[in-house]
Design a protein around this motif. Structure first.
Motif, PDB file in Angstrom:
ATOM      1  N   LEU A 193       0.732  -1.653  -0.009  1.00 15.25           N
ATOM      2  CA  LEU A 193      -0.081   0.482   0.202  1.00 15.25           C
ATOM      3  C   LEU A 193       1.029   1.026  -0.238  1.00 15.25           C
ATOM      4  CD1 LEU A 193      -2.398  -0.810   2.228  1.00 15.25           C
ATOM      5  CD2 LEU A 193      -3.019  -0.438   0.359  1.00 15.25           C
ATOM      6  N   ASN A 194       2.114   1.237   0.522  1.00 17.15           N
ATOM      7  CA  ASN A 194       3.031   2.479   0.582  1.00 17.15           C
ATOM      8  C   ASN A 194       3.790   2.960  -0.624  1.00 17.15           C
ATOM      9  OD1 ASN A 194       4.563   4.052   2.195  1.00 17.15           O
ATOM     10  ND2 ASN A 194       6.344   3.218   1.463  1.00 17.15           N
ATOM     11  N   GLU A 195       3.269   1.477  -1.515  1.00 15.34           N
ATOM     12  CA  GLU A 195       4.274   1.484  -2.919  1.00 15.34           C
ATOM     13  C   GLU A 195       3.229   2.719  -3.005  1.00 15.34           C
ATOM     14  OE1 GLU A 195       5.374  -2.151  -4.044  1.00 15.34           O
ATOM     15  OE2 GLU A 195       7.137  -2.604  -2.541  1.00 15.34           O
ATOM     16  N   ARG A 233       1.227   8.245  -6.167  1.00 17.05           N
ATOM     17  CA  ARG A 233       0.491   8.682  -6.295  1.00 17.05           C
ATOM     18  C   ARG A 233       1.086  10.120  -5.327  1.00 17.05           C
ATOM     19  NH1 ARG A 233      -4.893   8.489  -5.718  1.00 17.05           N
ATOM     20  NH2 ARG A 233      -5.241   9.794  -4.830  1.00 17.05           N
ATOM     21  N   GLY A 234       1.673  10.152  -5.436  1.00 16.64           N
ATOM     22  CA  GLY A 234       3.206  11.314  -4.832  1.00 16.64           C
ATOM     23  C   GLY A 234       1.744  11.523  -3.385  1.00 16.64           C
ATOM     24  N   THR A 263       2.196   9.678   0.911  1.00 18.43           N
ATOM     25  CA  THR A 263       1.983   9.275   2.091  1.00 18.43           C
ATOM     26  C   THR A 263       1.556   8.335   2.331  1.00 18.43           C
ATOM     27  OG1 THR A 263       1.204  10.366   3.802  1.00 18.43           O
ATOM     28  CG2 THR A 263       3.646  11.036   3.590  1.00 18.43           C
ATOM     29  N   LEU A 264       1.326   7.117   3.194  1.00 22.56           N
ATOM     30  CA  LEU A 264       0.450   6.356   3.139  1.00 22.56           C
ATOM     31  C   LEU A 264      -0.548   6.787   3.543  1.00 22.56           C
ATOM     32  CD1 LEU A 264      -0.870   3.821   3.099  1.00 22.56           C
ATOM     33  CD2 LEU A 264       0.449   2.772   5.192  1.00 22.56           C
ATOM     34  N   ALA A 265      -0.363   7.726   4.906  1.00 24.00           N
ATOM     35  CA  ALA A 265      -1.549   7.960   6.148  1.00 24.00           C
ATOM     36  C   ALA A 265      -2.580   9.257   5.307  1.00 24.00           C
ATOM     37  CB  ALA A 265      -0.870   8.615   6.639  1.00 24.00           C
ATOM     38  N   GLU A 266      -1.765  10.075   4.029  1.00 29.06           N
ATOM     39  CA  GLU A 266      -2.486  10.792   3.177  1.00 29.06           C
ATOM     40  C   GLU A 266      -3.462   9.820   1.928  1.00 29.06           C
ATOM     41  OE1 GLU A 266       0.376  13.891   2.302  1.00 29.06           O
ATOM     42  OE2 GLU A 266       0.793  12.820   1.000  1.00 29.06           O
ATOM     43  N   MET A 267      -2.568   8.750   1.930  1.00 33.85           N
ATOM     44  CA  MET A 267      -3.631   7.765   0.821  1.00 33.85           C
ATOM     45  C   MET A 267      -4.381   7.156   1.606  1.00 33.85           C
ATOM     46  SD  MET A 267      -2.532   5.047  -1.930  1.00 33.85           S
ATOM     47  CE  MET A 267      -2.871   4.082  -0.261  1.00 33.85           C
ATOM     48  N   ALA A 268      -4.411   6.551   2.742  1.00 35.15           N
ATOM     49  CA  ALA A 268      -5.801   6.414   3.238  1.00 35.15           C
ATOM     50  C   ALA A 268      -6.726   6.685   3.800  1.00 35.15           C
ATOM     51  CB  ALA A 268      -4.829   5.967   4.662  1.00 35.15           C
ATOM     52  N   LEU A 269      -6.255   8.338   3.833  1.00 31.51           N
ATOM     53  CA  LEU A 269      -6.549   9.014   4.097  1.00 31.51           C
ATOM     54  C   LEU A 269      -7.909   9.977   3.357  1.00 31.51           C
ATOM     55  CD1 LEU A 269      -5.775  11.454   6.613  1.00 31.51           C
ATOM     56  CD2 LEU A 269      -6.825  10.210   7.452  1.00 31.51           C
ATOM     57  N   SER A 270      -7.721   9.822   2.177  1.00 33.69           N
ATOM     58  CA  SER A 270      -7.772  10.593   0.933  1.00 33.69           C
ATOM     59  C   SER A 270      -8.650   8.803   0.040  1.00 33.69           C
ATOM     60  CB  SER A 270      -7.497  10.787  -0.316  1.00 33.69           C
ATOM     61  OG  SER A 270      -5.760   9.591  -1.200  1.00 33.69           O
ATOM     62  N   TRP A 271      -8.476   7.840   0.609  1.00 31.00           N
ATOM     63  CA  TRP A 271      -9.780   6.844  -0.447  1.00 31.00           C
ATOM     64  C   TRP A 271     -10.693   6.956   0.422  1.00 31.00           C
ATOM     65  CZ3 TRP A 271     -11.417   2.484   2.522  1.00 31.00           C
ATOM     66  CH2 TRP A 271     -12.233   1.626   1.569  1.00 31.00           C
ATOM     67  N   PRO A 328       1.220  18.073  16.810  1.00 31.06           N
ATOM     68  CA  PRO A 328       0.653  19.542  16.368  1.00 31.06           C
ATOM     69  C   PRO A 328       0.765  19.331  14.365  1.00 31.06           C
ATOM     70  CG  PRO A 328       1.341  20.286  17.946  1.00 31.06           C
ATOM     71  CD  PRO A 328       1.741  19.475  18.040  1.00 31.06           C
ATOM     72  N   SER A 329       1.660  18.885  14.492  1.00 26.36           N
ATOM     73  CA  SER A 329       2.831  18.943  13.217  1.00 26.36           C
ATOM     74  C   SER A 329       1.915  17.171  12.582  1.00 26.36           C
ATOM     75  CB  SER A 329       3.927  18.388  12.709  1.00 26.36           C
ATOM     76  OG  SER A 329       4.612  16.930  13.726  1.00 26.36           O
ATOM     77  N   GLN A 330       1.342  16.805  13.219  1.00 27.68           N
ATOM     78  CA  GLN A 330       0.767  15.540  12.254  1.00 27.68           C
ATOM     79  C   GLN A 330      -0.640  15.760  12.022  1.00 27.68           C
ATOM     80  OE1 GLN A 330       0.771  13.013  16.065  1.00 27.68           O
ATOM     81  NE2 GLN A 330       1.985  11.372  15.505  1.00 27.68           N
ATOM     82  N   ILE A 331      -1.850  16.880  12.096  1.00 26.31           N
ATOM     83  CA  ILE A 331      -2.729  17.232  11.956  1.00 26.31           C
ATOM     84  C   ILE A 331      -1.818  18.300  10.358  1.00 26.31           C
ATOM     85  CG2 ILE A 331      -4.314  19.116  12.695  1.00 26.31           C
ATOM     86  CD1 ILE A 331      -3.871  18.959  15.387  1.00 26.31           C
ATOM     87  N   ILE A 332      -1.635  18.623  10.497  1.00 27.93           N
ATOM     88  CA  ILE A 332      -1.006  19.457   9.418  1.00 27.93           C
ATOM     89  C   ILE A 332      -0.129  18.510   7.950  1.00 27.93           C
ATOM     90  CG2 ILE A 332       0.354  20.753   8.040  1.00 27.93           C
ATOM     91  CD1 ILE A 332       1.388  22.227  10.502  1.00 27.93           C
ATOM     92  N   ASP A 333      -0.110  17.139   8.558  1.00 25.94           N
ATOM     93  CA  ASP A 333       0.144  16.474   7.509  1.00 25.94           C
ATOM     94  C   ASP A 333      -1.021  15.257   6.835  1.00 25.94           C
ATOM     95  OD1 ASP A 333       2.806  16.830   7.541  1.00 25.94           O
ATOM     96  OD2 ASP A 333       3.273  14.905   9.180  1.00 25.94           O
ATOM     97  N   ASN A 334      -1.859  15.589   7.981  1.00 24.86           N
ATOM     98  CA  ASN A 334      -3.061  14.299   7.816  1.00 24.86           C
ATOM     99  C   ASN A 334      -3.851  15.858   6.410  1.00 24.86           C
ATOM    100  OD1 ASN A 334      -2.737  12.835   8.833  1.00 24.86           O
ATOM    101  ND2 ASN A 334      -3.615  13.059  10.241  1.00 24.86           N
ATOM    102  N   ILE A 335      -3.099  16.841   6.780  1.00 22.88           N
ATOM    103  CA  ILE A 335      -4.932  17.540   5.968  1.00 22.88           C
ATOM    104  C   ILE A 335      -4.098  17.481   4.432  1.00 22.88           C
ATOM    105  CG2 ILE A 335      -5.521  20.239   5.318  1.00 22.88           C
ATOM    106  CD1 ILE A 335      -4.962  20.870   8.406  1.00 22.88           C
ATOM    107  N   GLY A 336      -2.608  17.409   4.240  1.00 19.59           N
ATOM    108  CA  GLY A 336      -2.524  16.994   3.096  1.00 19.59           C
ATOM    109  C   GLY A 336      -3.308  16.167   2.102  1.00 19.59           C
TER     110      GLY A 336
END
Length: 331
Positions: free
Chosen positions: A266-268, A273-274, A276-284, A301-309
């Protein structure tokens, strides 16, 4: 004194919650972890500041969130009083009742007695006159559905909640509950359920399909499967990880060789898709427009900003979706 960013709404998307007038941010902040009495109060504040500064207007709680039960609401109440009083009308605050909260026969499940008393206690802990959304937290097999739904209608009529929701219901019970709430003219607008690439329960028990058909919102919790749908465990278990420091919700035994292989694949896909795995899991989760919002937990706090990505790319090809499906738990 906290002063919110003047650009706080520019990086967030907002979606209508079912057929109601309420808009929810695509990403909401959950208080399940990291807001109890064992957590740093200063860090709690920073998590709330970062979320709100980036357009996350929805804070989600429950009566039993902690530890100890009730402490997340108590800590939010302090944060609201000290920092967010002037922003109350820009915030959506939700809470729930359904799990054990106090001793004796009246502190659990779905009776009118418990639900009304629990919300009164929650409002007192948070220092609020009302919550925006109040949920029944789980199905109760021993209390008539009419009684539980009647209690939800009562708290709205009393002005203690603006809208109601159901959490951890299945599709069939949702349909029955929705019919009762409609007859009671109660503004039921949202379902809160676990949903992720690795947990397709709401696809299998009819909840997702029923919500779409009834035009009710869905807010998904545990979208990253307690951190498994990130790159955090691809190269071993960090000493500061939840598995090592807590272990209540994710154990080392969950990270089998088969599961780690799936996570790596899944990470691959995410990398191609450009994302992170976390970003893709949320966008899915947001891919088809049926889910209104995703509840994230954060310890930094940085995790919140990353997730918004994740909001930057929620479009998937059929090939990507098929490949992700082949790596889900059920396959």
């Amino acid at each position: 004194m906290y002063n919110a960013s003047s650009t706080r709404y520019q990086s967030m998307s907002y979606f209508r919650c079912g057929n109601s007038g309420l808009l929810l941010p695509a990403i909401s902040l959950g208080f399940w972890h990291n807001f109890g009495d064992t957590a740093s109060y200063d860090n709690m504040k920073q998590l709330c500041f970062t979320a709100f500064d980036h357009g996350i207007t929805h804070f989600d709680l429950a009566n039993n969130y902690g530890p100890a039960p009730g402490s997340a609401e108590k800590n939010l109440g302090r944060i609201l009083k000290e920092n967010f009083a002037v922003y109350r009308d820009e915030l959506i605050v939700s809470t729930k009742a359904g799990y054990e909260m106090w001793d004796g026969p009246y502190g659990n499940w779905g009776s009118r007695k418990y639900i009304v008393a629990s919300l009164d206690q929650s409002l007192q802990r948070m220092g609020l006159e009302y919550v925006d959304i109040f949920y029944h937290h789980r199905m109760d097999p021993n209390t008539p559905l009419e009684e539980t739904m009647g209690a939800l209608a009562q708290v709205v009529a009393s002005g203690k909640a603006l809208y109601v929701g159901l959490s951890n219901y299945d599709g069939a019970t949702l349909k029955s509950a929705a019919s009762i709430l409609k007859d009671l003219h109660c503004p039921f607008i949202i379902n809160q359920n676990r949903y992720s690439i690795f947990d397709r329960t709401i696809e299998q028990n009819g909840l997702k399909k029923s919500s779409e058909k009834l035009n009710k919102g869905i807010i998904a919790f545990s979208p990253l499967e307690q951190g498994m749908l990130t790159n955090r465990y691809l190269h071993g278990i960090p000493e500061d990880s939840r598995i090592k420091t807590d272990g209540r919700f994710l154990s080392e035994s969950s990270l089998t060789e088969e599961r780690l292989t799936k996570i790596s694949k899944l990470n691959e896909i995410a990398s191609k898709r450009g994302q992170t795995l976390a970003e893709m899991a949320l966008s899915w989760i947001l891919r088809d427009g049926i889910v209104t919002s995703i509840l994230i937990g954060a310890s930094k706090p940085s995790q919140i900003i990353d997730n918004i990505g994740a909001l930057g790319n929620t479009v998937f090809t059929k090939e990507e979706l098929d490949e992700i499906d082949s790596l889900s738990v059920e396959n």
